[in-house]
Design a protein around this motif. Sequence first.
Motif, short mmCIF file in Angstrom:
data_model
loop_
_atom_site.label_atom_id
_atom_site.label_comp_id
_atom_site.label_asym_id
_atom_site.label_seq_id
_atom_site.Cartn_x
_atom_site.Cartn_y
_atom_site.Cartn_z
N LEU A 86 -7.67 -106.89 -53.72
CA LEU A 86 -6.33 -106.82 -53.01
C LEU A 86 -6.52 -106.81 -51.45
CD1 LEU A 86 -4.09 -104.53 -54.98
CD2 LEU A 86 -4.22 -106.86 -55.07
N PRO A 87 -5.62 -107.64 -50.71
CA PRO A 87 -5.78 -107.64 -49.16
C PRO A 87 -5.64 -106.27 -48.56
CG PRO A 87 -3.93 -108.71 -50.08
CD PRO A 87 -4.48 -108.36 -51.19
N LYS A 88 -6.68 -106.05 -47.77
CA LYS A 88 -6.54 -104.67 -47.00
C LYS A 88 -5.20 -104.41 -46.38
CE LYS A 88 -9.38 -101.80 -44.16
NZ LYS A 88 -10.52 -101.77 -43.40
N ARG A 89 -4.73 -103.31 -46.70
CA ARG A 89 -3.28 -103.07 -46.31
C ARG A 89 -3.19 -102.16 -44.83
NH1 ARG A 89 0.49 -99.77 -50.32
NH2 ARG A 89 -0.84 -98.30 -49.81
N LYS A 90 -2.74 -102.62 -43.95
CA LYS A 90 -2.60 -101.79 -42.68
C LYS A 90 -1.50 -100.63 -42.85
CE LYS A 90 -4.04 -101.54 -38.25
NZ LYS A 90 -5.25 -101.24 -37.95
N GLU A 91 -1.79 -99.47 -42.88
CA GLU A 91 -1.05 -98.33 -43.03
C GLU A 91 -1.03 -97.47 -41.58
OE1 GLU A 91 -1.93 -95.70 -46.09
OE2 GLU A 91 -1.98 -97.22 -47.42
N GLU A 92 0.10 -97.05 -41.28
CA GLU A 92 0.42 -96.06 -39.87
C GLU A 92 -0.51 -94.89 -40.39
OE1 GLU A 92 3.95 -94.37 -37.33
OE2 GLU A 92 4.28 -94.78 -39.67
N PHE A 93 -1.11 -94.34 -39.27
CA PHE A 93 -2.02 -93.33 -39.27
C PHE A 93 -1.26 -92.02 -39.55
CE2 PHE A 93 -4.17 -89.69 -36.93
CZ PHE A 93 -5.46 -89.84 -37.52
N THR A 94 -1.66 -91.21 -40.19
CA THR A 94 -1.24 -89.74 -40.31
C THR A 94 -2.28 -88.51 -40.21
OG1 THR A 94 -1.44 -89.80 -42.67
CG2 THR A 94 0.53 -90.72 -42.02
N TYR A 95 -1.61 -87.60 -39.63
CA TYR A 95 -2.94 -86.50 -39.37
C TYR A 95 -2.09 -85.27 -40.19
CZ TYR A 95 -5.73 -82.77 -37.31
OH TYR A 95 -6.57 -82.26 -36.98
N ARG A 96 -2.78 -84.87 -41.16
CA ARG A 96 -2.35 -84.04 -42.22
C ARG A 96 -0.88 -84.35 -42.86
NH1 ARG A 96 -6.09 -78.48 -41.27
NH2 ARG A 96 -7.63 -79.66 -40.44
N GLY A 97 -0.62 -85.43 -42.94
CA GLY A 97 0.89 -85.83 -43.45
C GLY A 97 1.84 -86.17 -42.49
N LEU A 98 1.38 -86.01 -41.29
CA LEU A 98 2.61 -86.26 -40.35
C LEU A 98 1.88 -87.42 -39.24
CD1 LEU A 98 3.32 -82.85 -38.91
CD2 LEU A 98 4.78 -83.95 -40.24
N THR A 99 3.14 -88.34 -38.95
CA THR A 99 2.72 -89.50 -38.04
C THR A 99 2.64 -89.00 -36.61
OG1 THR A 99 5.10 -89.89 -37.78
CG2 THR A 99 4.07 -91.27 -39.46
N ILE A 100 2.07 -89.85 -35.79
CA ILE A 100 1.98 -89.29 -34.37
C ILE A 100 3.24 -89.24 -33.80
CG2 ILE A 100 1.29 -90.06 -32.03
CD1 ILE A 100 -1.08 -89.16 -33.93
N ALA A 101 4.15 -89.99 -34.12
CA ALA A 101 5.61 -89.82 -33.57
C ALA A 101 6.23 -88.37 -34.12
CB ALA A 101 6.62 -90.83 -34.10
N GLU A 102 6.00 -87.97 -35.42
CA GLU A 102 6.50 -86.74 -35.66
C GLU A 102 5.76 -85.54 -35.07
OE1 GLU A 102 7.77 -88.21 -40.23
OE2 GLU A 102 5.72 -87.21 -39.86
#
Length: 140
Positions: free
Chosen positions: A12-28
């Motif tokens: 399958l094509p590589k999916r670009k996901e948003e980075f999470t740190y221990r389940g939280l996004t950088i915005a959170e």
Amino acid sequence: MVSKQSKQSGRLPKRKEEFTYRGLTIAEMKKLDMNQVAALLPARQRRKIKREFGEEHQKLLDAVKAGETTIKTHLRDMIILPEMVGVTFEIHTGKEWKAVETTPEMVGHYLGEFALTRHSVSHGSAGIGATRGSKYVPLK
């Protein structure tokens, strides 16, 4: 819809996901206060935050919060926090300044980890007269 090329290769094509740190996004993470961010970090970084940053570290954080995009610093022991993501730091290696742009994957690491102070040495071959055997090599 899967493209023909990925269908043929069986992957399958590589999916670009948003980075999470221990389940939280950088915005959170940016919305959290310092104690809540410290609770997510490893023990050494958590201890440093609990004991509070020094005066120089606070000045660096103030510069980041002021919106500066490029900051020169000697503070190699500064922990990269979520609000520092996207800022370019020029970190002193003892000899020169290395420009490092912070990414979400760097959160929780130290600035000094990304500006190495020692370099690998690759020596060339010995010159003429460097060894006893090279005395008899014809000079052509």
